[in-house]
Scaffold this motif. Structure first.
Motif, PDB file in Angstrom:
ATOM      1  N   VAL A 111       1.212   5.222   0.250  1.00  0.00           N
ATOM      2  CA  VAL A 111       0.501   6.411   0.730  1.00  0.00           C
ATOM      3  C   VAL A 111       1.371   7.636   0.465  1.00  0.00           C
ATOM      4  CG1 VAL A 111      -0.509   7.576   2.720  1.00  0.00           C
ATOM      5  CG2 VAL A 111      -0.661   5.078   2.523  1.00  0.00           C
ATOM      6  N   THR A 150       0.864  -1.178   0.000  1.00  0.00           N
ATOM      7  CA  THR A 150       0.000   0.000   0.000  1.00  0.00           C
ATOM      8  C   THR A 150       0.900   1.226   0.000  1.00  0.00           C
ATOM      9  OG1 THR A 150      -1.739  -1.149   1.224  1.00  0.00           O
ATOM     10  CG2 THR A 150      -1.791   1.268   1.212  1.00  0.00           C
ATOM     11  N   ASP A 154       8.432   2.798   6.091  1.00  0.00           N
ATOM     12  CA  ASP A 154       7.855   1.487   5.778  1.00  0.00           C
ATOM     13  C   ASP A 154       7.484   0.752   7.056  1.00  0.00           C
ATOM     14  OD1 ASP A 154       9.978  -0.426   6.712  1.00  0.00           O
ATOM     15  OD2 ASP A 154      11.183   0.525   5.163  1.00  0.00           O
ATOM     16  N   THR A 155       6.729  -0.317   6.900  1.00  0.00           N
ATOM     17  CA  THR A 155       6.309  -1.143   8.039  1.00  0.00           C
ATOM     18  C   THR A 155       6.988  -2.502   7.980  1.00  0.00           C
ATOM     19  OG1 THR A 155       4.359  -1.888   6.788  1.00  0.00           O
ATOM     20  CG2 THR A 155       4.084   0.037   8.228  1.00  0.00           C
ATOM     21  N   THR A 175       3.043  -1.241   4.141  1.00  0.00           N
ATOM     22  CA  THR A 175       2.713   0.118   3.719  1.00  0.00           C
ATOM     23  C   THR A 175       3.980   0.958   3.590  1.00  0.00           C
ATOM     24  OG1 THR A 175       0.564   0.029   4.825  1.00  0.00           O
ATOM     25  CG2 THR A 175       1.420   2.210   4.287  1.00  0.00           C
ATOM     26  N   THR A 224       4.911   4.883   3.136  1.00  0.00           N
ATOM     27  CA  THR A 224       4.371   6.236   3.208  1.00  0.00           C
ATOM     28  C   THR A 224       5.448   7.223   2.797  1.00  0.00           C
ATOM     29  OG1 THR A 224       2.908   5.620   5.035  1.00  0.00           O
ATOM     30  CG2 THR A 224       3.286   7.973   4.676  1.00  0.00           C
TER      31      THR A 224
END
Length: 270
Positions: free
Chosen positions: A145, A143, A200-201, A182, A184
């Motif tokens: 963002v 994802t 990032d995650t 994700t 971002t």
């Protein structure tokens, strides 16, 4: 000033005709060799990035070509249907334009030549980096963002080099999240700088490894999964643009990369 990983150094003026002058000449010769090595590292890393994206590029081109072929077959099967022909011509044109966009973006990124610093909207640079990096990451459950203002965020720099910075950061983030996550990208104006944060995650980086992440050839990836040049080259490009780059990370929680570039108060030229 001290040498920094990946950062190009300028020649020191020679003012003396003695041992110190000879030493300065020797340092300048060493600096010239280091600068050439830095440029070669940048070219190598760019070629690696292009290679990494090759499978995605083939997919991006193959799909429109398949669609164009299907349209042509249907037109050939019923050439008298003007309405159908007009519809399929539009579909084929869109497919051809998509192929053109992909190829042009890749050629612009991979081109050789001396850096050309102009006034740039950093939002456009990030857009191009995302478009190119996504060619490799589309199959991952990522994802993306984006957080940015509606107004231009102007910096002075080389478009291809800054694109390379963000491609490297996005690909590093995606590699840290093989099972999805994700990314971002936050862009803000914090005078006198433009600040870009890529978060990032993913798996994160061990505290003991953080001081080494900008060292050439250092990598925590598996053998064959990286050159270890990406962050060293990124560091060098950012500093050549009079900027700074910092990395914070927590194992199991993700990584945050903060890039600061001097704000340019003039209008964009591209």
């Amino acid at each position: 000033t001290r040498f920094q990983p990946g950062r190009r150094r300028e020649e020191i003026p020679v003012y003396r005709n003695d041992e110190l002058g000879d030493l300065t000449i020797s340092v300048n010769a060493m600096t010239a060799r280091l600068n050439e090595t830095h440029q070669q590292m940048m070219r190598t890393e760019k070629l690696v990035s292009v290679g990494i994206m090759a499978a995605g590029i083939a997919h991006e081109i193959n799909n429109p070509i398949t669609g164009i072929q299907n349209c042509l077959r249907r037109i050939q099967a019923n050439p008298g249907d003007a309405t159908q022909t007009a519809e399929y011509v539009g579909v084929m044109l869109n497919g051809a334009l998509h192929i053109e966009t992909v190829v042009r973006g890749l050629l612009d990124f991979s081109r050789a030549g001396s850096p050309q610093q102009t006034a740039l909207d950093l939002r456009s640079v990030v857009t191009r980096a995302i478009d190119l990096a996504t060619l490799r990451t589309k199959k991952q459950k990522l994802t993306l963002v984006r957080e940015e203002p509606d107004t231009e965020l102007v910096v002075k720099g080389d478009s291809a080099q800054l694109t390379q910075v963000f491609i490297n950061l996005i690909l590093n983030a995606s590699d840290a999240m093989p099972n999805g996550g994700t990314v971002t990208i936050n862009l803000t104006e914090v005078p006198p700088n433009i600040v870009a944060i890529v978060r990032d995650t993913g798996a994160g980086i061990a505290a003991a490894d953080l001081p080494k992440v900008f060292d050439p050839f250092f990598t925590t990836k598996e053998v064959g999964k990286g050159t270890g040049l990406g962050l060293a080259v990124t560091h060098g490009i950012v500093h050549d643009h009079q900027g700074t780059i910092e990395i914070d990370s927590v194992v199991g929680q993700g990584t945050t990369v903060t890039v600061q570039l001097p704000q340019h108060l003039g209008a964009t030229t591209t």
